[in-house]
Design a protein around this motif. Structure first.
Motif, short mmCIF file in Angstrom:
data_model
loop_
_atom_site.label_atom_id
_atom_site.label_comp_id
_atom_site.label_asym_id
_atom_site.label_seq_id
_atom_site.Cartn_x
_atom_site.Cartn_y
_atom_site.Cartn_z
N SER A 1 0.82 -1.22 0.00
CA SER A 1 0.00 0.00 0.00
C SER A 1 0.86 1.26 0.00
N ASP A 2 2.17 1.09 0.21
CA ASP A 2 3.08 2.23 0.22
C ASP A 2 3.65 2.43 -1.19
N PRO A 3 3.18 3.44 -1.93
CA PRO A 3 3.63 3.62 -3.32
C PRO A 3 5.12 3.92 -3.42
N LEU A 4 5.68 4.61 -2.43
CA LEU A 4 7.11 4.92 -2.47
C LEU A 4 7.94 3.66 -2.35
N ALA A 5 7.62 2.80 -1.38
CA ALA A 5 8.35 1.55 -1.21
C ALA A 5 8.19 0.67 -2.45
N LYS A 6 7.02 0.69 -3.02
CA LYS A 6 6.75 -0.10 -4.22
C LYS A 6 7.65 0.34 -5.37
N ARG A 7 7.81 1.64 -5.50
CA ARG A 7 8.63 2.19 -6.58
C ARG A 7 10.12 1.95 -6.33
N ILE A 8 10.55 2.11 -5.08
CA ILE A 8 11.96 1.94 -4.74
C ILE A 8 12.45 0.53 -5.04
N HIS A 9 11.61 -0.46 -4.73
CA HIS A 9 12.03 -1.86 -4.86
C HIS A 9 11.59 -2.50 -6.18
N GLU A 10 10.98 -1.72 -7.05
CA GLU A 10 10.43 -2.29 -8.29
C GLU A 10 11.50 -2.94 -9.16
N LYS A 11 12.63 -2.29 -9.34
CA LYS A 11 13.67 -2.81 -10.22
C LYS A 11 14.22 -4.13 -9.69
N THR A 12 14.51 -4.18 -8.40
CA THR A 12 15.04 -5.42 -7.80
C THR A 12 14.01 -6.53 -7.87
N ARG A 13 12.77 -6.21 -7.55
CA ARG A 13 11.70 -7.21 -7.57
C ARG A 13 11.51 -7.79 -8.97
N LYS A 14 11.55 -6.92 -9.97
CA LYS A 14 11.37 -7.36 -11.35
C LYS A 14 12.51 -8.26 -11.80
N ALA A 15 13.74 -7.89 -11.43
CA ALA A 15 14.90 -8.69 -11.82
C ALA A 15 14.84 -10.08 -11.19
N GLU A 16 14.46 -10.14 -9.91
CA GLU A 16 14.35 -11.43 -9.23
C GLU A 16 13.25 -12.29 -9.85
N TYR A 17 12.13 -11.66 -10.12
CA TYR A 17 11.01 -12.41 -10.70
C TYR A 17 11.37 -12.98 -12.07
N GLU A 18 11.95 -12.16 -12.92
CA GLU A 18 12.28 -12.62 -14.27
C GLU A 18 13.34 -13.71 -14.24
N ALA A 19 14.31 -13.59 -13.33
CA ALA A 19 15.37 -14.60 -13.23
C ALA A 19 14.79 -15.93 -12.78
N PHE A 20 14.00 -15.93 -11.72
CA PHE A 20 13.41 -17.17 -11.20
C PHE A 20 12.40 -17.75 -12.18
N SER A 21 11.63 -16.90 -12.83
CA SER A 21 10.62 -17.37 -13.77
C SER A 21 11.28 -18.10 -14.95
N ALA A 22 12.32 -17.50 -15.52
CA ALA A 22 13.01 -18.13 -16.65
C ALA A 22 13.66 -19.44 -16.23
N TRP A 23 14.29 -19.43 -15.05
CA TRP A 23 14.99 -20.64 -14.59
C TRP A 23 14.00 -21.76 -14.27
N ILE A 24 12.89 -21.46 -13.61
CA ILE A 24 11.90 -22.48 -13.26
C ILE A 24 11.28 -23.08 -14.52
N LYS A 25 10.98 -22.25 -15.50
CA LYS A 25 10.42 -22.77 -16.77
C LYS A 25 11.39 -23.73 -17.43
N ALA A 26 12.68 -23.37 -17.43
CA ALA A 26 13.69 -24.23 -18.03
C ALA A 26 13.81 -25.55 -17.26
N CYS A 27 13.74 -25.46 -15.93
CA CYS A 27 13.82 -26.67 -15.12
C CYS A 27 12.64 -27.60 -15.40
N CYS A 28 11.45 -27.03 -15.48
CA CYS A 28 10.25 -27.83 -15.69
C CYS A 28 10.16 -28.39 -17.11
#
Length: 464
Positions: free
Chosen positions: A111-138
């Motif tokens: 609910s905190d838009p500032l915290a959401k914006r601050i961590h957006e880049k890191t969150r996106k990088a982690e999500y994309e990395a895990f998503s690609a790796w899990i798809k490859a594993c499966c």
């Protein structure tokens, strides 16, 4: 003029140059061209950098401590996948719906838009990395069909889930709202600008007083902001700017020496030679231009210190087990419990805790209290305290708000405890026990709001 074509060698060189320029102009295309294709390559190139990074992960957006995305990664690609699958964090049939990806995306609901914006880049990088790796594993039949070894290391936080949940920012904010924000009117009007109503004639002078203080001491007077979220954020931000000369509003090293409690329990600054008050102090000894607004033995002080101690422990990652967690479920109310004509051996100034017990389903007195209060014996032999409801001891269908008070009118047992050993002075958030028992009495309570309608009984009724 006849059309002439480039020689083959020149044409191929030109096309190669164009392709190179296109890739340089499109970083995405370049990444796609060199993107690893196997799960192992993805793990080494995208997951392990997260594991080795000294920087905190996106988990800090929602948790103050106790968990990091690195907790879900093992040094081995195969073991990491097998461990995540064993814990139900990877969905082999629907990789994109894997729970680990849901956990990473939790910050999207912040609910905190500032915290959401601050961590957006890191969150996106982690999500994309895990998503690609899990798809490859499966997509790897051999890996998917492999059984997990008996000695497979576990993934996830090392601390119990109760500790992890306790460190969530939303839980910390909820506790702040109950323990501190709920008591803000003790600081009216000097530190509560948003509580003043311009259309209320009774608020005209308080507003003028507040304006004068802001003119003299600046915007720091606006301690309580419009919302609990904004207030807590401002307190935390201010406390990070420590100069070593004054106490911070939130003192992580010594919570009871936070200005948040030192100021309202401090006296006026001493008078100067001309008879006027000196400047208020934020160093030892602390003085407060508003004078004493809270006593060190009353329920508000207990609420403040309990929250400060818990916040410091959470931020410092000091909790190791669920047993170490505080009750963290006191709900302040406007119902007053009073003992009149206290026993002769209750010395004035002694700290007293009164615990309220209801009946269980069998009609017997429950051993667990549903509410309590704390105050001191007055010179006139009285104890007055606002009731704090203990949420964990209420029934599942009982409301936990003051507007819908959970204790119905009826018969209750009040047990009194007197602190003769200075336990509460040593630990302000302490709850007294059987060794401090001073008597009990059955009362008929209506639980009406305010001091004029306090639930009152004579101290002579207390029996040991």
């Amino acid at each position: 003029m006849t059309k002439r074509s480039f020689p083959t060698r020149i044409r191929m060189t030109f096309l190669t140059l164009v392709a190179a320029v296109s890739c340089a102009a499109s970083p995405t295309a370049l990444v796609q061209a060199s993107e690893p294709t196997t799960a192992l390559q993805l793990f080494e190139e995208r997951i392990m950098p997260i594991f080795r990074s000294p920087n905190p992960s996106s988990c800090v957006q929602c948790h103050l401590s106790s968990v990091d995305i690195k907790d879900y990664i093992l040094p081995s690609h195969t073991e990491t996948f097998l461990a995540l699958r064993a814990d139900g964090l990877v969905d082999v049939e629907a990789p994109e719906q894997s729970k680990i990806l849901t956990l990473i995306q939790m910050g999207e609901k912040d609910s905190d838009p500032l915290a959401k914006r601050i961590h957006e880049k890191t969150r996106k990088a982690e999500y994309e990395a895990f998503s690609a790796w899990i798809k490859a594993c499966c997509s790897d039949p051999d890996l998917v069909s492999r059984s997990a070894p008996e000695q497979l290391a576990a993934v996830g936080p090392a601390k119990p889930i109760e500790v992890v949940r306790h460190a969530r920012k939303s839980r910390v904010l909820e506790a702040f709202t109950r323990n501190v924000w709920s008591q803000r009117m003790r600081c009216f009007p000097c530190h509560t600008p948003d509580e003043m109503d311009a259309d209320n004639p009774k608020h005209q002078k308080p507003a003028e007083r507040h304006g004068e203080l802001v003119k003299t001491y600046g915007a720091r007077m606006n301690l309580f902001r419009e919302t609990p979220e904004a207030t807590l954020a401002a307190l935390v931000a201010s406390s990070r700017k420590q100069n070593g000369k004054t106490f911070p509003l939130i003192n992580l090293r010594e919570p009871a020496k936070s200005l948040l409690v030192l100021k309202p329990t401090a006296k006026l600054p001493p008078k100067q030679d001309d008879g006027t008050l000196g400047k208020p102090s934020s160093t030892d000894p602390v003085s407060h231009m508003g004078g004493i607004k809270m006593h060190v033995d009353d329920h508000s002080y207990k609420l403040f210190v309990a929250w400060l101690e818990d916040y410091a422990a959470v931020v410092g990652d000091q909790y190791a087990t669920a047993d170490e967690l505080p009750s963290d479920n006191w709900i302040p109310t406007q119902r007053i419990l009073r003992v009149k004509g206290t026993p002769a051996d209750w010395k004035p100034g002694s700290v007293v805790q009164l615990f309220v017990h209801g009946k269980d389903s069998s009609g017997n007195w429950s051993p667990d209290p549903v509410a309590f209060t704390q105050s001191v014996v007055t010179p006139r032999g009285m104890v007055n305290g606002a009731l704090l409801v203990i949420a964990s001891n209420l029934g599942p269908d009982q409301e936990l708000t003051d507007d819908a008070f959970p204790l119905v009118p009826g018969e209750y047992m009040v047990k009194a405890y007197v602190d003769t050993a200075g336990k509460i002075k040593a630990s302000p958030s302490h709850l007294l026990d059987a060794s401090d028992f001073a008597g009990q009495a059955v009362i008929q309570a209506k639980w009406l709001i305010g001091f004029p309608q306090a639930e009152t009984f004579e101290g002579a009724r207390l029996e040991k």
